[in-house]
Design a protein around this motif. Structure first.
Motif, PDB file in Angstrom:
ATOM      1  N   UNK A 206      -4.604 -12.037 -12.631  1.00 17.91           N
ATOM      2  CA  UNK A 206      -3.554 -13.036 -12.671  1.00 17.91           C
ATOM      3  C   UNK A 206      -3.281 -13.638 -11.309  1.00 17.91           C
ATOM      4  N   UNK A 207      -2.248 -14.430 -11.261  1.00 21.39           N
ATOM      5  CA  UNK A 207      -1.957 -15.213 -10.049  1.00 21.39           C
ATOM      6  C   UNK A 207      -1.200 -14.443  -8.979  1.00 21.39           C
ATOM      7  N   UNK A 208      -0.641 -13.296  -9.340  1.00 19.83           N
ATOM      8  CA  UNK A 208       0.270 -12.612  -8.429  1.00 19.83           C
ATOM      9  C   UNK A 208      -0.354 -11.331  -7.890  1.00 19.83           C
ATOM     10  N   UNK A 209      -0.303 -11.204  -6.562  1.00 24.94           N
ATOM     11  CA  UNK A 209      -0.898 -10.065  -5.857  1.00 24.94           C
ATOM     12  C   UNK A 209       0.106  -9.428  -4.916  1.00 24.94           C
ATOM     13  N   UNK A 210      -0.023  -8.121  -4.767  1.00 23.50           N
ATOM     14  CA  UNK A 210       0.685  -7.444  -3.707  1.00 23.50           C
ATOM     15  C   UNK A 210      -0.087  -7.546  -2.404  1.00 23.50           C
ATOM     16  N   UNK A 211       0.450  -6.929  -1.373  1.00 19.49           N
ATOM     17  CA  UNK A 211      -0.171  -7.018  -0.050  1.00 19.49           C
ATOM     18  C   UNK A 211      -1.315  -6.022   0.127  1.00 19.49           C
ATOM     19  N   UNK A 212      -1.400  -5.055  -0.754  1.00 19.95           N
ATOM     20  CA  UNK A 212      -2.461  -4.056  -0.689  1.00 19.95           C
ATOM     21  C   UNK A 212      -2.024  -2.794   0.031  1.00 19.95           C
ATOM     22  N   UNK A 213      -2.638  -1.685  -0.346  1.00 21.00           N
ATOM     23  CA  UNK A 213      -2.391  -0.404   0.310  1.00 21.00           C
ATOM     24  C   UNK A 213      -3.729   0.299   0.507  1.00 21.00           C
ATOM     25  N   UNK A 214      -3.923   0.843   1.697  1.00 18.82           N
ATOM     26  CA  UNK A 214      -5.208   1.451   2.041  1.00 18.82           C
ATOM     27  C   UNK A 214      -5.311   2.862   1.489  1.00 18.82           C
ATOM     28  N   UNK A 215      -6.420   3.130   0.839  1.00 17.54           N
ATOM     29  CA  UNK A 215      -6.760   4.481   0.397  1.00 17.54           C
ATOM     30  C   UNK A 215      -8.060   4.875   1.081  1.00 17.54           C
ATOM     31  N   UNK A 216      -8.025   5.986   1.793  1.00 16.66           N
ATOM     32  CA  UNK A 216      -9.213   6.480   2.483  1.00 16.66           C
ATOM     33  C   UNK A 216      -9.488   7.903   2.029  1.00 16.66           C
ATOM     34  N   UNK A 217     -10.697   8.137   1.540  1.00 23.46           N
ATOM     35  CA  UNK A 217     -11.085   9.458   1.059  1.00 23.46           C
ATOM     36  C   UNK A 217     -12.176   9.985   1.979  1.00 23.46           C
ATOM     37  N   UNK A 218     -11.883  11.082   2.634  1.00 18.94           N
ATOM     38  CA  UNK A 218     -12.847  11.673   3.563  1.00 18.94           C
ATOM     39  C   UNK A 218     -13.714  12.706   2.847  1.00 18.94           C
ATOM     40  N   UNK A 219     -14.941  12.809   3.315  1.00 18.34           N
ATOM     41  CA  UNK A 219     -15.883  13.755   2.684  1.00 18.34           C
ATOM     42  C   UNK A 219     -15.823  15.115   3.351  1.00 18.34           C
TER      43      UNK A 219
ATOM     44  N   UNK B 265      -9.017  -0.920  -0.039  1.00 14.11           N
ATOM     45  CA  UNK B 265      -7.650  -1.413  -0.137  1.00 14.11           C
ATOM     46  C   UNK B 265      -7.373  -1.664  -1.618  1.00 14.11           C
ATOM     47  N   UNK B 266      -6.293  -1.096  -2.102  1.00 15.55           N
ATOM     48  CA  UNK B 266      -5.925  -1.221  -3.511  1.00 15.55           C
ATOM     49  C   UNK B 266      -4.812  -2.250  -3.646  1.00 15.55           C
ATOM     50  N   UNK B 267      -5.008  -3.162  -4.607  1.00 14.47           N
ATOM     51  CA  UNK B 267      -4.074  -4.252  -4.830  1.00 14.47           C
ATOM     52  C   UNK B 267      -3.502  -4.183  -6.234  1.00 14.47           C
ATOM     53  N   UNK B 268      -2.228  -4.470  -6.328  1.00 14.62           N
ATOM     54  CA  UNK B 268      -1.547  -4.614  -7.610  1.00 14.62           C
ATOM     55  C   UNK B 268      -1.611  -6.083  -8.018  1.00 14.62           C
ATOM     56  N   UNK B 269      -1.745  -6.321  -9.309  1.00 12.75           N
ATOM     57  CA  UNK B 269      -1.875  -7.687  -9.812  1.00 12.75           C
ATOM     58  C   UNK B 269      -1.057  -7.865 -11.092  1.00 12.75           C
ATOM     59  N   UNK B 270      -0.480  -9.040 -11.258  1.00 10.15           N
ATOM     60  CA  UNK B 270       0.264  -9.361 -12.473  1.00 10.15           C
ATOM     61  C   UNK B 270      -0.324 -10.616 -13.103  1.00 10.15           C
ATOM     62  N   UNK B 271      -0.578 -10.553 -14.387  1.00  6.99           N
ATOM     63  CA  UNK B 271      -1.154 -11.697 -15.076  1.00  6.99           C
ATOM     64  C   UNK B 271      -0.965 -11.585 -16.572  1.00  6.99           C
ATOM     65  N   UNK B 272      -1.919 -12.207 -17.310  1.00 10.11           N
ATOM     66  CA  UNK B 272      -1.792 -12.227 -18.757  1.00 10.11           C
ATOM     67  C   UNK B 272      -3.076 -11.822 -19.473  1.00 10.11           C
TER      68      UNK B 272
END
Length: 118
Positions: A105-118, A92-99
Motif C-alpha cells: 500500500x501507500x503508507x510506510x513506516x520509517x523502518x527498524x533494523x534487525x540484525x541476526x549474528x551467526x 530493515x523491516x518496514x510496516x505497510x498499510x494498504x488494501x
C-alpha cells in the motif's frame, strides 16, 4: 492518511527471537491490510507477512513456521513475532498499510533494523 511507527528491532543471535511492533495513527486502522516487508543491503524490498482486518494471514515461504503476524485493532497496532531467526533475516523491516495482500500500500513506516549474528 495513516502514519506508521515501527519499534522492536535490534541485534540477536541466530536462533533467537524478536517481536516487532507497528503503531498506526488514524481511526481507520481496522480497514487496512497491514503488512511487513524487509530490505537487505543490495537487495530489493520483499514481502514478509500480511494480515487482513479479520485476521487472515499470508507469509513469504522463507518465514513460514518461524514468523507470526498479528494485529490488535483496538490498539491500532500490528506485530511480527520472529522466532528461530537466521542471519539471512538481517534487514530493515518496514510496516505497510494498504488494501491488498499481494501489492504494497501507500503508507510506510520509517523502518527498524534487525540484525541476526551467526
Amino acid at each position: 492518511q495513516v502514519q506508521l511507527v515501527e519499534s522492536g528491532g535490534g541485534l540477536v543471535q541466530a536462533g533467537g527471537s524478536l517481536r516487532l511492533s507497528c503503531a498506526a495513527s488514524g481511526r481507520t486502522f481496522s480497514t487496512y491490510v497491514m503488512g511487513w516487508y524487509r530490505q537487505a543491503p543490495g537487495k530489493e524490498r520483499e514481502f514478509v507477512a500480511g494480515i487482513r482486518s479479520g485476521g487472515s494471514t499470508r507469509y513469504a515461504d522463507s518465514v513460514k513456521g518461524r514468523f507470526t503476524i498479528s494485529r490488535d485493532n483496538a490498539k491500532n497496532t500490528v506485530y511480527l513475532q520472529m522466532n528461530s531467526l537466521k542471519p539471512e533475516d538481517t534487514a530493515v523491516y518496514y510496516c505497510n498499510a494498504g488494501f491488498s495482500m499481494t501489492i504494497w500500500g501507500d503508507y510506510w513506516g520509517q523502518g527498524t533494523q534487525v540484525t541476526v549474528s551467526s
